[in-house]
Design a protein around this motif. Structure first.
Motif, short mmCIF file in Angstrom:
data_model
loop_
_atom_site.label_atom_id
_atom_site.label_comp_id
_atom_site.label_asym_id
_atom_site.label_seq_id
_atom_site.Cartn_x
_atom_site.Cartn_y
_atom_site.Cartn_z
N VAL A 147 0.83 -1.20 0.00
CA VAL A 147 0.00 0.00 0.00
C VAL A 147 0.87 1.26 0.00
CG1 VAL A 147 -1.65 1.32 1.39
CG2 VAL A 147 -1.95 -1.12 1.09
N GLY A 148 2.01 1.17 0.68
CA GLY A 148 2.91 2.32 0.71
C GLY A 148 2.52 3.30 1.80
N SER A 149 3.02 4.53 1.65
CA SER A 149 2.78 5.52 2.69
C SER A 149 1.58 6.40 2.38
CB SER A 149 4.02 6.37 2.91
OG SER A 149 4.51 6.82 1.67
N ARG A 150 0.77 5.97 1.40
CA ARG A 150 -0.37 6.80 1.01
C ARG A 150 -1.46 6.83 2.08
NH1 ARG A 150 -2.07 3.50 -3.34
NH2 ARG A 150 -0.09 2.44 -3.44
N ARG A 151 -1.49 5.79 2.89
CA ARG A 151 -2.58 5.63 3.84
C ARG A 151 -2.09 5.75 5.27
NH1 ARG A 151 -7.96 5.86 2.71
NH2 ARG A 151 -8.03 5.79 0.45
N ALA A 152 -2.88 6.33 6.13
CA ALA A 152 -2.48 6.48 7.52
C ALA A 152 -2.31 5.13 8.17
CB ALA A 152 -3.51 7.32 8.27
N TRP A 153 -3.19 4.17 7.87
CA TRP A 153 -3.10 2.88 8.54
C TRP A 153 -1.83 2.14 8.14
CZ3 TRP A 153 -2.58 -1.78 6.20
CH2 TRP A 153 -3.06 -1.95 4.90
N SER A 154 -1.44 2.23 6.84
CA SER A 154 -0.24 1.52 6.42
C SER A 154 1.01 2.19 6.98
CB SER A 154 -0.15 1.44 4.89
OG SER A 154 -0.15 2.73 4.32
N ARG A 155 0.98 3.51 7.11
CA ARG A 155 2.11 4.19 7.75
C ARG A 155 2.25 3.72 9.19
NH1 ARG A 155 0.06 8.77 4.92
NH2 ARG A 155 -0.94 9.58 6.79
N ALA A 156 1.12 3.60 9.87
CA ALA A 156 1.15 3.17 11.27
C ALA A 156 1.75 1.77 11.38
CB ALA A 156 -0.25 3.21 11.86
N VAL A 157 1.34 0.86 10.48
CA VAL A 157 1.88 -0.51 10.51
C VAL A 157 3.38 -0.49 10.25
CG1 VAL A 157 1.88 -2.74 9.35
CG2 VAL A 157 -0.27 -1.59 9.82
N LEU A 158 3.80 0.29 9.25
CA LEU A 158 5.22 0.32 8.91
C LEU A 158 6.06 0.88 10.05
CD1 LEU A 158 4.98 1.51 5.20
CD2 LEU A 158 5.73 -0.71 6.02
N SER A 159 5.53 1.90 10.73
CA SER A 159 6.34 2.47 11.81
C SER A 159 6.34 1.54 13.01
CB SER A 159 5.84 3.86 12.18
OG SER A 159 4.74 3.77 13.04
N LYS A 160 5.25 0.77 13.20
CA LYS A 160 5.20 -0.11 14.36
C LYS A 160 6.00 -1.40 14.13
CE LYS A 160 2.00 -2.56 17.32
NZ LYS A 160 0.70 -3.21 17.29
N LEU A 161 5.86 -1.98 12.94
CA LEU A 161 6.44 -3.30 12.71
C LEU A 161 7.70 -3.28 11.87
CD1 LEU A 161 3.31 -5.44 11.83
CD2 LEU A 161 4.52 -5.36 13.99
N GLY A 162 8.01 -2.16 11.24
CA GLY A 162 9.12 -2.11 10.29
C GLY A 162 10.45 -2.39 10.95
N SER A 163 11.47 -2.63 10.12
CA SER A 163 12.76 -3.08 10.66
C SER A 163 13.39 -2.02 11.53
CB SER A 163 13.70 -3.46 9.52
OG SER A 163 13.77 -2.40 8.59
N ARG A 164 13.19 -0.73 11.16
CA ARG A 164 13.75 0.32 12.01
C ARG A 164 13.10 0.30 13.38
NH1 ARG A 164 13.25 4.95 8.15
NH2 ARG A 164 14.74 4.31 6.58
N ALA A 165 11.79 0.04 13.38
CA ALA A 165 11.06 0.00 14.65
C ALA A 165 11.57 -1.14 15.51
CB ALA A 165 9.57 -0.14 14.38
N ARG A 166 11.85 -2.28 14.87
CA ARG A 166 12.28 -3.44 15.65
C ARG A 166 13.66 -3.21 16.25
NH1 ARG A 166 12.04 -7.97 11.72
NH2 ARG A 166 10.89 -6.67 10.30
N ARG A 167 14.57 -2.59 15.45
CA ARG A 167 15.89 -2.31 15.97
C ARG A 167 15.80 -1.31 17.11
NH1 ARG A 167 18.53 -0.34 11.01
NH2 ARG A 167 17.40 -1.73 9.65
#
Lengths: 157, 91
Positions: free
Chosen positions: A62-82
């Motif tokens: 989906v990419g960063s076009r949507r608020a929900w996908s941005r939230a998922v990426l920031s919560k679960l993404g690799s930077r978040a995990r590190r």
């Protein structure tokens, strides 16, 4: 009725998700050839890692076009995990932003509260954005489930 | 018809009509209530069914992740590619 443009979007999203998710699965399979070996990242089960990979793959599609996908990426993404593993749970309190004042519509309050907890990023959205994001989120979730189903059916043959 | 009231906050004026439109859009997406007559499904019911639907989808993802973790050893790049194509055809 879904317009032609929307169908094309949903198809390309489906393909992007499927490609990314399958590549993550293959990566996981190659990384742990022996069933008993411990993974480097910690004690998450295979099933949990697959689940995370699925949500992440869809959010990427989906990419960063949507608020929900941005939230998922920031919560679960690799930077978040590190970030999480370095900082530890206790210092996350300082990261919490100032609470955004939501504009409620009278009558929607009770059910919207539950919805906010279910839709990623829902807690800080106004009611209109929440409803829009929810609609998009459930179409993507349904696609995610269908693809995962197809993969599971085909792999068990 | 309902009055065109705005919400309390001064910053974003959300009208009842906007909400009605978005709720009806949601109604079309949730299988449980899609086929019922629209004038008989109040917004609160739509939101409730939407929550139930999202929760059931999350559960399906959990189950499928469990299934896939058990099948992980059996997958290879070629059958995976074929599965992607198959998932495209089967809409």
């Amino acid at each position: 009725m879904i317009s032609k443009g929307a169908t094309r979007n949903s198809n390309s999203r489906r393909v992007k998700f499927a490609r990314r998710f399958v590549s993550a699965l293959l990566h996981m399979r190659n990384r742990n050839p022996r069933p008993g070996s411990l993974s480097i990242e910690g004690v998450r089960t295979k099933s949990q890692r697959i689940k995370i990979a699925a949500y992440l793959s869809m959010a990427h599609a989906v990419g960063s076009r949507r608020a929900w996908s941005r939230a998922v990426l920031s919560k679960l993404g690799s930077r978040a995990r590190r970030h999480m593993s370095r900082m530890g749970r206790s210092s996350l309190g300082s990261l919490k932003k100032k609470r955004v004042i939501r504009s409620y519509s009278p009558g929607e309050l009770g059910q919207a509260k539950k919805l906010r907890q279910l839709v990623p990023g829902g807690k800080t959205m106004d009611i209109c954005s929440l409803l829009e994001e929810t609609a998009h989120y459930i179409t993507c979730l349904a696609t995610q489930v269908k693809v995962m189903q197809t993969l599971a059916d085909n792999f068990s043959k | 018809m309902s009055s065109r009231r705005s919400s309390q906050s001064g910053t974003s004026r959300i009208t009842d009509d906007q909400i009605i439109e978005l709720v009806s859009k949601l109604r079309q997406l949730v299988p449980e209530i899609r086929n019922r007559r629209s004038d008989k499904v109040p917004a609160s019911k739509v939101l409730q069914e939407t929550c139930n639907y999202i929760r059931s989808l999350h559960r399906e993802v959990d189950d499928l992740s469990e299934r896939l973790s058990q099948l992980l050893a059996t997958i290879d790049a070629d059958s995976a590619e074929a599965s992607i194509i198959r998932s495209l055809i089967a809409q």
